[in-house]
Structure formats: structure tokens, C-alpha cells
Motif scaffolding. Sequence first.
Motif, PDB file in Angstrom:
ATOM      1  N   ILE A  40      -9.960  87.957 -17.244  1.00 42.27           N
ATOM      2  CA  ILE A  40      -9.025  88.989 -17.673  1.00 42.27           C
ATOM      3  C   ILE A  40      -7.659  88.359 -17.907  1.00 42.27           C
ATOM      4  O   ILE A  40      -7.238  87.455 -17.180  1.00 42.27           O
ATOM      5  N   ALA A  41      -6.973  88.824 -18.949  1.00 41.66           N
ATOM      6  CA  ALA A  41      -5.665  88.252 -19.291  1.00 41.66           C
ATOM      7  C   ALA A  41      -5.003  89.127 -20.334  1.00 41.66           C
ATOM      8  O   ALA A  41      -5.612  90.056 -20.877  1.00 41.66           O
ATOM      9  N   HIS A  42      -3.745  88.819 -20.610  1.00 37.71           N
ATOM     10  CA  HIS A  42      -3.025  89.460 -21.714  1.00 37.71           C
ATOM     11  C   HIS A  42      -3.572  88.903 -23.027  1.00 37.71           C
ATOM     12  O   HIS A  42      -4.194  87.834 -23.057  1.00 37.71           O
ATOM     13  N   ILE A  43      -3.346  89.629 -24.121  1.00 37.11           N
ATOM     14  CA  ILE A  43      -3.836  89.185 -25.428  1.00 37.11           C
ATOM     15  C   ILE A  43      -3.223  87.822 -25.782  1.00 37.11           C
ATOM     16  O   ILE A  43      -2.050  87.554 -25.505  1.00 37.11           O
ATOM     17  N   ASP A  44      -4.057  86.925 -26.326  1.00 34.52           N
ATOM     18  CA  ASP A  44      -3.627  85.605 -26.814  1.00 34.52           C
ATOM     19  C   ASP A  44      -3.203  84.656 -25.698  1.00 34.52           C
ATOM     20  O   ASP A  44      -2.388  83.769 -25.917  1.00 34.52           O
ATOM     21  N   HIS A  45      -3.770  84.800 -24.500  1.00 38.78           N
ATOM     22  CA  HIS A  45      -3.485  83.847 -23.421  1.00 38.78           C
ATOM     23  C   HIS A  45      -4.598  82.816 -23.250  1.00 38.78           C
ATOM     24  O   HIS A  45      -4.573  82.037 -22.308  1.00 38.78           O
ATOM     25  N   GLY A  46      -5.586  82.833 -24.162  1.00 37.86           N
ATOM     26  CA  GLY A  46      -6.563  81.746 -24.185  1.00 37.86           C
ATOM     27  C   GLY A  46      -7.881  82.027 -23.489  1.00 37.86           C
ATOM     28  O   GLY A  46      -8.572  81.089 -23.079  1.00 37.86           O
ATOM     29  N   LYS A  47      -8.274  83.318 -23.372  1.00 32.46           N
ATOM     30  CA  LYS A  47      -9.557  83.645 -22.720  1.00 32.46           C
ATOM     31  C   LYS A  47     -10.738  83.058 -23.488  1.00 32.46           C
ATOM     32  O   LYS A  47     -11.615  82.420 -22.913  1.00 32.46           O
ATOM     33  N   SER A  48     -10.760  83.303 -24.808  1.00 33.72           N
ATOM     34  CA  SER A  48     -11.906  82.864 -25.603  1.00 33.72           C
ATOM     35  C   SER A  48     -11.995  81.349 -25.689  1.00 33.72           C
ATOM     36  O   SER A  48     -13.089  80.777 -25.701  1.00 33.72           O
ATOM     37  N   THR A  49     -10.844  80.670 -25.734  1.00 32.05           N
ATOM     38  CA  THR A  49     -10.849  79.204 -25.766  1.00 32.05           C
ATOM     39  C   THR A  49     -11.378  78.638 -24.458  1.00 32.05           C
ATOM     40  O   THR A  49     -12.168  77.679 -24.447  1.00 32.05           O
ATOM     41  N   LEU A  50     -10.965  79.230 -23.340  1.00 30.22           N
ATOM     42  CA  LEU A  50     -11.474  78.783 -22.035  1.00 30.22           C
ATOM     43  C   LEU A  50     -12.985  79.035 -21.942  1.00 30.22           C
ATOM     44  O   LEU A  50     -13.736  78.184 -21.433  1.00 30.22           O
ATOM     45  N   ALA A  51     -13.436  80.172 -22.461  1.00 34.68           N
ATOM     46  CA  ALA A  51     -14.873  80.471 -22.468  1.00 34.68           C
ATOM     47  C   ALA A  51     -15.629  79.427 -23.303  1.00 34.68           C
ATOM     48  O   ALA A  51     -16.729  78.990 -22.928  1.00 34.68           O
ATOM     49  N   ASP A  52     -15.030  79.001 -24.435  1.00 33.08           N
ATOM     50  CA  ASP A  52     -15.660  77.960 -25.270  1.00 33.08           C
ATOM     51  C   ASP A  52     -15.878  76.671 -24.474  1.00 33.08           C
ATOM     52  O   ASP A  52     -16.945  76.053 -24.539  1.00 33.08           O
ATOM     53  N   ARG A  53     -14.848  76.246 -23.704  1.00 34.23           N
ATOM     54  CA  ARG A  53     -14.969  75.011 -22.937  1.00 34.23           C
ATOM     55  C   ARG A  53     -16.026  75.156 -21.848  1.00 34.23           C
ATOM     56  O   ARG A  53     -16.766  74.217 -21.558  1.00 34.23           O
ATOM     57  N   VAL A  60     -24.708  74.979 -22.429  1.00 35.34           N
ATOM     58  CA  VAL A  60     -25.520  76.036 -23.051  1.00 35.34           C
ATOM     59  C   VAL A  60     -25.314  76.096 -24.563  1.00 35.34           C
ATOM     60  O   VAL A  60     -26.117  76.686 -25.284  1.00 35.34           O
ATOM     61  N   VAL A  61     -24.228  75.491 -25.054  1.00 31.82           N
ATOM     62  CA  VAL A  61     -24.000  75.403 -26.499  1.00 31.82           C
ATOM     63  C   VAL A  61     -23.789  73.939 -26.850  1.00 31.82           C
ATOM     64  O   VAL A  61     -22.938  73.272 -26.267  1.00 31.82           O
ATOM     65  N   SER A  62     -24.560  73.441 -27.792  1.00 35.31           N
ATOM     66  CA  SER A  62     -24.423  72.034 -28.181  1.00 35.31           C
ATOM     67  C   SER A  62     -23.204  71.855 -29.076  1.00 35.31           C
ATOM     68  O   SER A  62     -22.705  72.812 -29.663  1.00 35.31           O
ATOM     69  N   ASP A  63     -22.744  70.605 -29.183  1.00 35.15           N
ATOM     70  CA  ASP A  63     -21.586  70.322 -30.036  1.00 35.15           C
ATOM     71  C   ASP A  63     -21.854  70.679 -31.492  1.00 35.15           C
ATOM     72  O   ASP A  63     -20.953  71.081 -32.219  1.00 35.15           O
ATOM     73  N   ARG A  64     -23.098  70.511 -31.912  1.00 36.69           N
ATOM     74  CA  ARG A  64     -23.447  70.799 -33.306  1.00 36.69           C
ATOM     75  C   ARG A  64     -23.252  72.284 -33.612  1.00 36.69           C
ATOM     76  O   ARG A  64     -22.803  72.665 -34.692  1.00 36.69           O
ATOM     77  N   ASP A  65     -23.595  73.159 -32.638  1.00 38.21           N
ATOM     78  CA  ASP A  65     -23.507  74.602 -32.847  1.00 38.21           C
ATOM     79  C   ASP A  65     -22.152  75.176 -32.463  1.00 38.21           C
ATOM     80  O   ASP A  65     -21.865  76.333 -32.753  1.00 38.21           O
ATOM     81  N   MET A  66     -21.314  74.363 -31.807  1.00 40.38           N
ATOM     82  CA  MET A  66     -20.060  74.883 -31.271  1.00 40.38           C
ATOM     83  C   MET A  66     -19.083  75.231 -32.384  1.00 40.38           C
ATOM     84  O   MET A  66     -18.982  74.533 -33.381  1.00 40.38           O
ATOM     85  N   ARG A  67     -18.394  76.345 -32.202  1.00 40.03           N
ATOM     86  CA  ARG A  67     -17.292  76.722 -33.090  1.00 40.03           C
ATOM     87  C   ARG A  67     -16.245  77.429 -32.239  1.00 40.03           C
ATOM     88  O   ARG A  67     -16.541  77.911 -31.153  1.00 40.03           O
ATOM     89  N   ALA A  68     -15.009  77.488 -32.738  1.00 41.83           N
ATOM     90  CA  ALA A  68     -13.944  78.163 -31.976  1.00 41.83           C
ATOM     91  C   ALA A  68     -14.264  79.641 -31.835  1.00 41.83           C
ATOM     92  O   ALA A  68     -14.862  80.248 -32.734  1.00 41.83           O
ATOM     93  N   GLN A  69     -13.862  80.227 -30.710  1.00 42.39           N
ATOM     94  CA  GLN A  69     -14.138  81.641 -30.399  1.00 42.39           C
ATOM     95  C   GLN A  69     -15.633  81.926 -30.542  1.00 42.39           C
ATOM     96  O   GLN A  69     -16.044  82.850 -31.228  1.00 42.39           O
ATOM     97  N   TYR A  70     -16.446  81.153 -29.852  1.00 39.44           N
ATOM     98  CA  TYR A  70     -17.902  81.245 -30.018  1.00 39.44           C
ATOM     99  C   TYR A  70     -18.428  82.640 -29.686  1.00 39.44           C
ATOM    100  O   TYR A  70     -19.330  83.149 -30.351  1.00 39.44           O
ATOM    101  N   LEU A  71     -17.866  83.272 -28.661  1.00 32.46           N
ATOM    102  CA  LEU A  71     -18.387  84.571 -28.224  1.00 32.46           C
ATOM    103  C   LEU A  71     -17.862  85.740 -29.056  1.00 32.46           C
ATOM    104  O   LEU A  71     -18.345  86.857 -28.923  1.00 32.46           O
TER     105      LEU A  71
END
Length: 631
Positions: A40-53, A60-71
Motif C-alpha cells: 500500500i502506498a500513495h500514487i506514484d510511489h513505486g508499488k508496481s516497480t517494486l512488485a516487478d523486482r 516467477v517471471v523470466s527476463d525474456r517475458d519481463m516488462r515494466a508494470q508487469y501486473l
Amino acid sequence: MDCIIDRPSRRPEDRVSPRATQALQPAATDPAQIRNFCIIAHIDHGKSTLADRMLQITGVVSDRDMRAQYLDRMDIERERGITIKSQAVRMPWEVDGTGYALNMIDTPGHVDFSYEVSRSLAACEGAILLVDAAQGIEAQTLANLYLAMENDLEIIPVLNKIDLPAADPDKYARELADLIGGSPDDVLKVSGKTGVGVEELLDRVVGRVPAPVGRADAPARAMIFDSVYDSYRGVVTYVRMVDGKLNPRERIQMMSTGSTHELLEIGVSSPEPKPSKGLAVGEVGYLITGVKDVRLSKVGDTVTTHRQAATEPLPGYTDPKPMVFSGLYPIDGSDYPILREALDKLKLSDAALNYEPETSVALGFGFRCGFLGLLHLEIITERLSREFGLDLIATAPSVTYEVATDDGRSVTVTNPSEFPSGKIRAVSEPVVRVGILTPKDYVGTVMELCQSRRGNLMGMEYLGEDRVELRYSMPLGEIVFDFFDHLKSRTQGYASLDYEPMGEQEADLVKVDILLQGEQVDAFSAIVHRDKAYSYGVLMTERLKNLIPRQQFEVPIQAAIGSRIIARESIRAIRKDVLAKCYGGDISRKRKLLEKQKEGKKRMKMVGRVEVPQEAFIAALSGETEKKEKK
């Protein structure tokens, strides 16, 4: 640019942590080895980027399939860089030789989607409270923190974006520690972009978040916390198992409706759907029954087995209360059935959306929709346009009013056209508790803005040396239009806003009607405070004067409160030059022709009707005017 974790090597195998490789097989279903948490966080504080890492490090996600904001699956989410829909994913992780299954839910950050956050919190035992190390605590950070504390969740404070040049981790670590109690040393410092500190964060989740508790031998009970519609597979329902176990090909029952279905598929999201042999206590997964009727999978319902049904349903969610109402009408009237079906499907993936049929004299058949806020309205309208190919008109947003008349009736008004005529004893409007976080330099301008919107100061508190939290009570009708835009422009984008309902209050509100040639046009009516009625009347009459094409006769545009006219503009008639053929002669001949034309215009005005083109409706309701008309 590729994200690098700990080492400069770019080989894919170096991205996955060694502790994830042994746990890539499906984790054991022992509840002691399950951890359910959300971010949980304020908008644009990096939740989706942290989830990507986290997805990369756990493998669970290979580098080949990885993209920003995967979820973030929707195009709108990716374009705007915001999360609208919560997403659940299962990740394997190993600590001291023991494999764990981490169920993570990535939640939205905007105030309009706080209902999504509350549903996610109900399915978890812990929460990562994420704060931008360059911006510090924001209004929605506080709101989400209070939600998590109400749900008795274990809170893990984390500072993100420590790699930014403007980051000040030590300062904001002290702020966070003061807010939730504890030492600044307990605040983890990570970078979702580079992956620094993410492994330590996963270890902290395993160590701090309690394991789920439930009875394995009891009748199955699973809580529906989300659902989506798939055009090929029907309704996909996301559940959190509380008691018992669900197996494939078993008959299940929805406890609120009593409907039964066969489980065609059951599994976990990792992050793509992976069928499993069943879900046990504490697990988070999905169910597919092949049902196409979206109303049969209600968020907050309890799923149990048909053969050995549970007697007591789980405590459900409170239904979200719409804050803003707007009418949605198809520009092409034949699209009405498509709009109804589209809203049915969106309702499944967005339980906060409410709608009911409505008819307008000017706009035809449509729906009166309830939204959680203006961004929610904007997102729904855009999704209807993109996903279903609909061209829509959205009327000006309004809120719910309670009107008491002199004859003892009480009327709930969601649309100005429902405002009762006759003598009004009292009008009540919804009031919200507004929390504004701003740098101390802008306190004066923020107070001035809030007072101009009928706000009452409830309190002021300094969070650190240079940040102030202002608390106001304010009518919801004053903030649903452009309050947020004004707040951002007056504070150079630094202020953040959060609000929650706090009841109703009586106010001096009136209904302003717009009349075209004496006939009321319901689409342009509005309920405003008496002090602002004149300015609204002048604004709408001037706007319509520029938008409605000239007729063969003069058309008066009036703004009225009841029978009293408060503003007027006139659209001049198109006149033929009847004197063009008179080269000279007596003036009486010219006057005779002008009088004859005047009589014709008078007769035409008695029988003529003003046709307002669709484009004028759209432009007037959205505040747009043609450049040439403005000139």
C-alpha cells in the motif's frame, strides 16, 4: 534500461536469487509456510516497480517475458502509470532452507480506488507500507495506513527510490518511525528500480507477517475478494481460503444467492494462471465455473461446497458508497443495449460501480452511474470507449442530496431533474473529512482555497520540519469538480489530498434551471449554493449562446431559480435583407416590408422549436467551446 540486481552481470540466470531456484516448484500448502501480504502506498510511489523486482528475484517471471508494470494489465494503467485494479500473484521464496509461498497483492494508490485497497487488506495478514524516499509521507499513505491498522495487519515500513539524487532516506525514516512507532533503523531502504534491498524485504515479510489461521477439517469457506470477466472462459473469481479445502470438479455453492456450479478449474496466479489440485487453508487462488452471468459472482460472498455446506458465511465487505453521480448516454441511441451489457461486465471487475436506467428528454436513454470520484468516472468512461467501442456523453458530475419539503416528504436527489418543485423546508448535502498534506510555504494559499469552497478548519499538524497536514470538513459537491486541479496548481504540484465521508449537513442550496425559449432543458440544470447560483447562470447562458446555431427567430436563453430569472442571453435571429430590392422611393415602402418581416418572425417564434445539436450538448457539459466561437 535493464534492471540489475546486486551484480553488474546481465545474464538472465543472475537475476533470479539462488534462494528462489529451489522453491520454483509449487510451494507446500501447509498454512505455516504461507504469507499473505499487500503493498500500500500513495500514487506514484513505486508499488508496481517494486512488485516487478519481486517477480524477477523470485523467478516467477523470466527476463525474456519481463516488462515494466508487469501486473498492470490494462492499457490505461500502462499509459497513465497508475494501478487501477488490484492484482494477486504467488511467489516462491526460501529462508533457512524452508520454502515459503508468498501471496502478494499490488494495490492502487489513488484515493478513488481505496475500496480496492480495503478488499485486498481483508485477504491479507500483513502490509508493506511504501513511501517515496524523495517525497515522504503523502495523504493517501496516511489513509492506507489507517485502513491497515483497522484490519489489525502487521505493517512493514519501507522507503523506496533510495537511488534517486533527491532522496533523503534518513529524514523520511524518522518521519515513518514517528508515525507508526518504533526506531528509524527498523525502516527498510530499497530501490524497486535496481533491486537493492528487495531480498531483505522478502526475508522481513517471511519473518514478520503471521501465517494464516484456519480450520482444515471444517466445511470449506472461501472469501471472494475480486473477480474479472473473460470473454472465453466466463467469470474468473479470486478467493482467499479461510477454512477447509476446495478441489477441482467439485460442486460449489455461493452462500448469498444459493446458486451451485461445478469447478471446471482451480489454481493459483504465478503470475499467469496455473491450475492446481486444490486450494487449502490460507491460500489465495482463482476459480473458474464457466458461468457467464456476471451477477452470480458477488464480491464479498462466501464460497462453500455443495455436499458439505458451511452454515455461517464469512463477514463480508461493506458495499462501497458512491460519492459522485453522472449520467452516461450513448451518442447513437441504438447502442443502448451494448452500453447495458458493457456496464454489466465492468461491474464484475469493479464492484464500486453502481448504475440504473435513466431517460433524458434531451439525450434519450442512458444510465445514471455512481462513482467513487472523478478519476473513477474518467477511467470507466474511457474503458467503455476502448473496450466496447462506445461513443458516450457524460453529464456534469453531481452528488446525492436529501430534500425535505413543506408537506413532510423526504426526497433523495441524485440528479437535478429529481429536485422537487414547490416549497422546500431544508436541503442536506454530503460532507467529507478532507486531509491535505502540503509544504509549509503553501499553507496560506491552501487555506484560502478551502475557505472559498465552504470548508471549515478542523485541525492542523506538522509532520516533520516542513510538512503540514490540514484537516477540513467540506461539502463533497465543492470538491468533485475542479478542487484537486486548483490545489495542485496553487501548490506547484506538491500538495496531496485524501477524503472520507463524515455525514451530512443542511445548506442553502437551490436548483438553477436553464430555459431555451421558455422550455426547461434538464441536462443543463444544476444544484448549487445560493451564493454561486448567479455565476453558474451567467456561465451557462454565455456558453450556450456561443454553441447553439442561430435560428430564423430570436431565441432567449435564461437561467432561473424557480420562477425568478437570474441571467439571460439572446441568440439573434437570422434575417434576410428584405430592403435589398428597394433602390429608392418613399420610406413608407421600406417600413412596410420591415413590418411584414417582423410579423413573420413573430409567427415563427410562436410555432418554432429550438433544436440543440448533439455537439452543443457535449461541449456545454464538458466546458469546451470552439475556438472561433470564443473569438
